[in-house]
Motif scaffolding. Structure first.
Motif, PDB file in Angstrom:
ATOM      1  N   THR A 195       0.848  -1.183   0.000  1.00  0.00           N
ATOM      2  CA  THR A 195       0.000   0.000   0.000  1.00  0.00           C
ATOM      3  C   THR A 195       0.888   1.240   0.000  1.00  0.00           C
ATOM      4  OG1 THR A 195      -0.137   0.014   2.421  1.00  0.00           O
ATOM      5  CG2 THR A 195      -1.825  -1.230   1.234  1.00  0.00           C
ATOM      6  N   ARG A 235      -0.449  -4.544   3.516  1.00  0.00           N
ATOM      7  CA  ARG A 235      -1.759  -5.008   3.997  1.00  0.00           C
ATOM      8  C   ARG A 235      -1.799  -6.523   3.859  1.00  0.00           C
ATOM      9  NH1 ARG A 235      -6.889  -1.740   2.138  1.00  0.00           N
ATOM     10  NH2 ARG A 235      -5.976  -0.401   3.759  1.00  0.00           N
ATOM     11  N   ASP A 271      -3.061  -3.956   8.776  1.00  0.00           N
ATOM     12  CA  ASP A 271      -2.500  -2.831   8.041  1.00  0.00           C
ATOM     13  C   ASP A 271      -1.210  -2.402   8.724  1.00  0.00           C
ATOM     14  OD1 ASP A 271      -4.547  -2.662   6.125  1.00  0.00           O
ATOM     15  OD2 ASP A 271      -5.817  -1.545   7.510  1.00  0.00           O
TER      16      ASP A 271
END
Length: 281
Positions: free
Chosen positions: A176, A181, A227
């Motif tokens: 990302t 992620r 994340d």
């Protein structure tokens, strides 16, 4: 002292699957073999008895149930190894591709030529900016998957209430703008609250600044998303047209008389308040 320093020591063995996990899955495989063999044998025997002789139906049904039970037991028994192979799938495919390509090229031409081609290819990929960033981001994805796996193993070892073999299944990881992620499938014994309370430890294990664990599916509570924040994309310089728009707004507009194609002498006078009948203008 020199003899003790350089004496030969017994080397330990490195196992792909830890012994407690292997024993646990061995018990599960044996239990599944017995249950599946008995259940499938009874169902198949009852169904075949309607069209065959009962003795032959029982014999065929029992044999077929044993075959089905054996297949299920083998799948359960080798599942820890399959899980390890899945976690290392990208590295295995990359190593197989590189080694196989070098072997084929070295066999058809010359080994030094194959080695030189490998060095030039690696240097070209590392020297070009886009490919270097592409390789770096996907390398971090692979590193994060392995770091999460080791961190989950430590969580399970430190927790007495989780039985061996309940490591989460790390599904996929992608880069990302802020980091990586990762999607996980949790096994019995771990939930979202446990991972949220240990987010700081996950960040330390992944060499990141912050880690957030959120639920990835409204239907399946076992599917969660991790994340990993490694950088802040908002601090990067972004080209914006607002500066030019601001300068255009500050510059004074030309007078109306200088507008092109507009002649005020040709425009008739317009009355704002037309006169009323019998009244004043």
């Amino acid at each position: 002292m020199m003899a003790k320093l350089f004496e030969e020591r017994a080397t330990g063995t490195v196992a792909i699957v830890e012994p407690p996990v292997s024993r646990s899955y061995a018990r599960r495989a044996w239990f599944a073999f017995v249950v599946v063999t008995a259940g499938a044998g009874v169902v198949l025997s009852a169904g075949l008895a309607m069209v065959w002789d009962p003795v032959a139906a029982v014999a065929v049904g029992t044999l077929a149930g044993a075959v089905i039970g054996f297949v299920v037991a083998v799948m359960i028994r080798v599942w820890p190894v399959l899980r390890v192979l899945w976690h290392w799938a990208a590295e295995i495919v990359l190593a197989t591709t590189v080694i196989g390509g070098l072997s084929v090229l070295g066999g058809t031409t010359h080994p030094l030529l194959a080695l030189a081609l490998l060095v030039l290819t690696a240097g070209g990929l590392a020297g070009y900016g886009r490919t270097r960033r592409f390789l770096r981001t996907w390398t971090w994805c692979s590193v994060v998957r392995h770091r999460l796996r080791l961190c989950f193993a430590e969580f399970i070892r430190a927790s007495g209430r989780v039985r061996p073999g309940s490591l989460p299944l790390i599904l996929v990881a992608r880069p990302t703008r802020a980091g990586e992620r990762v999607w996980l499938w949790l096994r019995p014994g771990l939930d979202l609250a446990d991972l949220e309370s240990r987010a700081d430890k996950l960040a330390v294990a992944c060499w990141a600044g912050e880690v957030r664990v959120v639920r990835a599916s409204e239907r399946f509570a076992a599917l969660v998303r991790v994340d990993v924040t490694r950088r802040d994309p908002l601090t990067e310089l972004v080209a914006s047209p607002l500066a030019s728009l601001g300068r255009a707004a500050i510059e004074p507009a030309p007078p109306v008389s200088q507008w092109p194609g507009l002649n005020l002498a040709d425009v008739p006078e317009q009355l704002t308040n037309p006169p009323r009948a019998g009244g004043r203008r």
